[in-house]
Scaffold this motif. Structure first.
Motif, PDB file in Angstrom:
ATOM      1  N   ARG A  69      95.292  39.585  62.388  1.00 58.35           N
ATOM      2  CA  ARG A  69      94.190  40.307  63.044  1.00 58.35           C
ATOM      3  C   ARG A  69      94.238  41.810  62.744  1.00 58.35           C
ATOM      4  N   ALA A  70      95.444  42.362  62.698  1.00 55.62           N
ATOM      5  CA  ALA A  70      95.564  43.787  62.377  1.00 55.62           C
ATOM      6  C   ALA A  70      95.062  44.054  60.951  1.00 55.62           C
ATOM      7  N   GLY A  71      95.371  43.132  60.037  1.00 61.21           N
ATOM      8  CA  GLY A  71      94.891  43.269  58.666  1.00 61.21           C
ATOM      9  C   GLY A  71      93.381  43.184  58.570  1.00 61.21           C
ATOM     10  N   LEU A  72      92.780  42.332  59.390  1.00 62.27           N
ATOM     11  CA  LEU A  72      91.324  42.194  59.397  1.00 62.27           C
ATOM     12  C   LEU A  72      90.654  43.430  59.984  1.00 62.27           C
ATOM     13  N   VAL A  73      91.275  44.007  61.010  1.00 55.11           N
ATOM     14  CA  VAL A  73      90.754  45.253  61.576  1.00 55.11           C
ATOM     15  C   VAL A  73      90.804  46.364  60.527  1.00 55.11           C
ATOM     16  N   LYS A  74      91.920  46.406  59.775  1.00 57.42           N
ATOM     17  CA  LYS A  74      92.036  47.390  58.684  1.00 57.42           C
ATOM     18  C   LYS A  74      90.948  47.148  57.636  1.00 57.42           C
ATOM     19  N   ALA A  75      90.653  45.881  57.324  1.00 56.53           N
ATOM     20  CA  ALA A  75      89.598  45.554  56.357  1.00 56.53           C
ATOM     21  C   ALA A  75      88.238  46.033  56.861  1.00 56.53           C
ATOM     22  N   LEU A  76      88.000  45.916  58.149  1.00 55.16           N
ATOM     23  CA  LEU A  76      86.746  46.425  58.733  1.00 55.16           C
ATOM     24  C   LEU A  76      86.619  47.928  58.513  1.00 55.16           C
ATOM     25  N   GLU A  77      87.711  48.646  58.756  1.00 52.87           N
ATOM     26  CA  GLU A  77      87.699  50.104  58.554  1.00 52.87           C
ATOM     27  C   GLU A  77      87.454  50.438  57.090  1.00 52.87           C
ATOM     28  N   ASP A  78      88.085  49.667  56.190  1.00 62.80           N
ATOM     29  CA  ASP A  78      87.912  49.915  54.759  1.00 62.80           C
ATOM     30  C   ASP A  78      86.488  49.603  54.291  1.00 62.80           C
ATOM     31  N   LEU A  79      85.873  48.575  54.869  1.00 56.80           N
ATOM     32  CA  LEU A  79      84.487  48.263  54.543  1.00 56.80           C
ATOM     33  C   LEU A  79      83.567  49.417  54.917  1.00 56.80           C
ATOM     34  N   LYS A  80      83.800  49.978  56.086  1.00 60.90           N
ATOM     35  CA  LYS A  80      82.965  51.100  56.547  1.00 60.90           C
ATOM     36  C   LYS A  80      83.166  52.324  55.654  1.00 60.90           C
ATOM     37  N   GLU A  81      84.411  52.602  55.298  1.00 61.18           N
ATOM     38  CA  GLU A  81      84.700  53.742  54.431  1.00 61.18           C
ATOM     39  C   GLU A  81      84.142  53.519  53.024  1.00 61.18           C
ATOM     40  N   THR A  82      84.218  52.282  52.538  1.00 55.79           N
ATOM     41  CA  THR A  82      83.642  51.959  51.230  1.00 55.79           C
ATOM     42  C   THR A  82      82.149  52.239  51.222  1.00 55.79           C
ATOM     43  N   GLU A  83      81.479  51.831  52.274  1.00 57.00           N
ATOM     44  CA  GLU A  83      80.034  52.063  52.368  1.00 57.00           C
ATOM     45  C   GLU A  83      79.718  53.552  52.307  1.00 57.00           C
ATOM     46  N   ARG A  84      80.518  54.349  53.014  1.00 57.41           N
ATOM     47  CA  ARG A  84      80.301  55.798  53.011  1.00 57.41           C
ATOM     48  C   ARG A  84      80.490  56.361  51.597  1.00 57.41           C
ATOM     49  N   ARG A  85      81.510  55.867  50.893  1.00 64.24           N
ATOM     50  CA  ARG A  85      81.785  56.370  49.548  1.00 64.24           C
ATOM     51  C   ARG A  85      80.743  55.903  48.540  1.00 64.24           C
ATOM     52  N   VAL A  86      80.199  54.719  48.738  1.00 69.11           N
ATOM     53  CA  VAL A  86      79.115  54.243  47.869  1.00 69.11           C
ATOM     54  C   VAL A  86      77.912  55.179  47.983  1.00 69.11           C
ATOM     55  N   VAL A  87      77.598  55.601  49.206  1.00 69.18           N
ATOM     56  CA  VAL A  87      76.467  56.524  49.408  1.00 69.18           C
ATOM     57  C   VAL A  87      76.715  57.827  48.656  1.00 69.18           C
ATOM     58  N   ARG A  88      77.942  58.352  48.731  1.00 71.43           N
ATOM     59  CA  ARG A  88      78.258  59.598  48.025  1.00 71.43           C
ATOM     60  C   ARG A  88      78.129  59.407  46.514  1.00 71.43           C
ATOM     61  N   PHE A  89      78.612  58.260  46.018  1.00 68.46           N
ATOM     62  CA  PHE A  89      78.489  57.977  44.585  1.00 68.46           C
ATOM     63  C   PHE A  89      77.023  57.860  44.174  1.00 68.46           C
ATOM     64  N   MET A  90      76.216  57.210  44.998  1.00 66.63           N
ATOM     65  CA  MET A  90      74.784  57.088  44.703  1.00 66.63           C
ATOM     66  C   MET A  90      74.155  58.461  44.525  1.00 66.63           C
TER      67      MET A  90
END
Length: 255
Positions: free
Chosen positions: A197-218
Motif C-alpha cells: 500500500r505504501a508503494g501504491l501511495v508513492k505511485a499516486l504521488e509520482d503519477l501526479k508529479e508526472t502529469e505536472r512535468r508533462v505540462v511543463r514539457f508541452m
C-alpha cells in the motif's frame, strides 16, 4: 559505401550521394551516430570522385526534434567534405562559429545513449507515450535509467543559454518527465502484486508529479515549435501530448 558507389556506376550514370543526419526517430537527435556514418560515407565519396553530395534531414512522424539539433552532424559533414577529419579541429571551429561547444551540443544525444552507440533507438519517445497501466514496453525498462534522466535534465538546463537555449530546455524537460515516468509502470505493477500500500501511495504521488512535468514539457516543446515552424502541424502534438496528460488523470483515479 565504396561498394555501393561502384555498383551504382555500373548502371551507366554518375551517382549522387544523399546521406542522413539522424533526427527523425523522435525528440532526440543522433549526432554521434550520424557523424560516424557521414565521415565514412564522405571518405568513400572523395575516394571515388563523387561530385554531388548532400545531407538529408528528414522529419518523420511529426518533426519532433529541433531543426537545429543536428548542427554537429551537418557541420562535421561539411568539414569532412573539405578533407578535414580531425575531430578536435572540427569541434574548435564549431565553437568559434556557434558559440556553443560541440561537447555541450552532443549532450542532446545523451538521453538515447544508454544503448550501444552503433545503433539508433527511440526509447525516449516510446517510453514517453507508453501507458503506465498497460506496460507494453516495460520489459525494456532498466532500473538505473530514472536517476540518469534526472541528472541529464539538470545538465541540459545548466547549458540552456543563448540562441539555442530553448532546444536544450525542451530536451531537459523531456528528461524530467522520463525521470518520473520511465519506470513508473513497473514500480506500480510490482507494488500492486505485492499488495504494498505504501508503494501504491508513492505511485499516486509520482503519477501526479508526472502529469505536472508533462505540462511543463508541452509548453517548452510548443515554444520550440513556434520558434522554428509554422503553427500548422502542431495539432498532432496537441492531440498526442494532450492524450498523454489526460490518460494520467484517470490512472490516478482508478488507482
Amino acid at each position: 559505401y565504396d561498394a555501393m558507389i561502384k555498383a551504382h556506376r555500373q548502371l551507366g550514370t554518375e551517382p549522387v550521394f544523399a546521406g542522413g543526419a539522424w533526427t527523425w526517430t523522435g525528440f532526440v537527435p543522433h549526432n554521434e551516430f550520424s557523424i560516424e556514418a557521414s565521415s565514412a560515407a564522405i571518405k568513400a565519396c572523395n575516394a571515388n570522385g563523387i561530385q554531388d553530395v548532400f545531407i538529408t534531414v528528414w522529419k518523420d512522424d511529426g518533426a519532433e526534434s529541433s531543426l537545429w539539433s543536428n548542427l554537429p552532424s551537418l557541420w562535421s559533414a561539411a568539414e569532412n567534405a573539405r578533407g578535414n577529419y580531425d575531430k578536435e579541429a572540427i569541434a574548435d571551429k564549431f565553437f568559434k562559429t556557434f558559440h556553443v561547444s560541440m561537447k555541450d551540443f552532443l549532450l542532446l544525444d545523451a538521453p538515447e545513449n544508454a544503448f550501444e552507440k552503433s545503433f539508433v533507438h527511440n526509447e525516449t519517445k516510446y517510453m514517453l507515450y507508453s501507458d503506465v497501466f498497460l506496460g507494453i514496453f516495460d520489459k525494456t525498462v532498466r532500473p538505473s535509467e530514472p536517476e540518469r534522466f534526472g541528472k541529464l535534465a539538470e545538465q541540459l538546463r545548466d547549458i540552456s543559454k543563448g540562441k539555442y537555449g530553448y532546444v536544450f530546455r525542451t530536451i531537459a524537460d523531456l528528461c524530467a518527465v522520463l525521470e518520473k515516468k520511465y519506470a513508473l509502470g513497473v514500480c506500480l505493477r510490482n507494488a500492486y502484486q505485492a499488495k504494498d500500500r505504501a508503494g501504491l501511495v508513492k505511485a499516486l504521488e509520482d503519477l501526479k508529479e508526472t502529469e505536472r512535468r508533462v505540462v511543463r514539457f508541452m509548453h517548452s516543446f510548443e515554444k520550440q515549435w513556434m520558434n522554428e515552424c509554422k503553427p500548422f502541424g502542431f495539432e498532432k502534438h496537441d492531440i498526442r501530448l494532450g492524450g498523454l496528460r489526460q490518460r494520467l488523470s484517470p490512472c490516478r483515479r482508478v488507482l
